[in-house]
Design an enzyme around this catalytic site. Structure first.
Site, PDB file in Angstrom:
ATOM      1  CD  GLU A  81      22.504  36.284  76.617  1.00 54.23           C
ATOM      2  OE1 GLU A  81      22.816  35.683  77.658  1.00 54.23           O
ATOM      3  OE2 GLU A  81      22.099  35.713  75.595  1.00 54.23           O
ATOM      4  CD  GLU A 112      43.931  29.850  70.366  1.00 53.39           C
ATOM      5  OE1 GLU A 112      44.443  28.793  70.795  1.00 53.39           O
ATOM      6  OE2 GLU A 112      42.746  29.944  70.043  1.00 53.39           O
TER       7      GLU A 112
END
Length: 276
Positions: A81, A112
């Site tokens: 953004e 992960e």
């Protein structure tokens, strides 16, 4: 101090399946209201990290977010953004997720848990001590994130983190840890809820404050935003009208001519006034 994973503790509510829709959403909302207060307690930690980020970015560095699952997605969201909102390069704030781009939409099993891939992923961006790396993990125990920050520390790269457990392994690795203790989730262990909300609020603070201090906001307006749709073009026109007191048509002409709100205002003030 001992480490207690409060994000995994039992919910304060039970028999959720027996609640009505109104009861469920009322109780979720009740829990959500506690998140901003938890973030408020972490403001001193957030301030310390932002000061380091601003310093590095002013000197040509970059900000990296690295995480897995929901935490990784939130980092990518915040990074993505920045270019449209503040007109900066996509290479200034970079989000990295365990498992790569596939993991943005679909969970990548065991990604992960790797203790090598985090640092390897950072190296693909030629990471250096000019940069800042912020690890995001609600639990504070994600090996992919912890190991990446450990390697950053060895290479004199400033590290920060956003986690929702106190005294976690991640907090102990990060030079500038941010701990937002939100407590048990409404659905036990579902850290996409309060923990995810807390992380998003902190990420908003980090990039918004950083971009303001880097000069990408004038007054309270996004003068460097990308004009990527009609809504944003019209917003830009209104900014120009309010800033230099010209007609709507003149403002749109200036915006079209110069391609940004900042340049339209600057060029008008530097010589276009006579063409008003």
């Amino acid at each position: 101090m001992s480490f207690i994973r409060t994000t995994e503790e039992d919910s304060n509510y039970n028999h959720l399946e027996k609640m009505s829709v109104k009861e469920l959403i009322t109780n979720i909302n009740k829990e959500d209201k506690t998140v901003p207060l938890a973030v408020e307690k972490s403001i001193p930690q957030i301030e310390l990290l932002i000061n380091q980020i601003v310093l590095k970015l002013k000197n040509g560095g970059r900000l990296f977010y690295i995480g897995a699952g929901t935490s990784g997605r939130l980092g990518i969201l915040d990074a993505s953004e920045c270019p449209p909102t503040f007109g900066v390069s996509p290479d200034l704030v970079i989000g990295i997720i365990a498992g790569g781009d596939t993991a943005i939409r679909t969970a990548v099993e065991f990604a992960e848990d790797s203790t090598q891939l985090g640092w390897e992923d950072l190296q693909t961006h030629n990471i250096s001590d000019k940069d800042v790396v912020v690890g995001i993990a609600a639990s504070g125990t994600t090996p992919y994130v912890i190991s990446a920050l450990e390697m950053c520390n060895k290479h004199n790269i400033i590290t920060g983190c956003i986690t929702c457990n106190a005294n976690s392994p991640l907090s102990n690795v990060a030079t500038y840890p941010i701990e937002v203790i939100v407590g048990p989730e409404f659905v036990t262990g579902s850290s996409r809820m309060k923990a995810g909300t807390a992380q998003k609020l902190v990420l908003n603070m980090i990039t918004t404050t950083t971009m303001i201090l880097l000069g990408h906001v004038k007054g309270n307006k996004m003068v460097d935003m990308q004009l990527s749709n009609e809504k944003l073009i019209e917003r830009g026109v209104k900014m120009i009208v309010n800033e230099i007191n010209v007609t709507h048509d003149k403002a749109k002409q200036l915006l079209t001519q110069h391609g940004s709100v900042r340049l339209a205002i600057k060029n008008y003030n530097n010589g276009d006034k006579q063409n008003k």
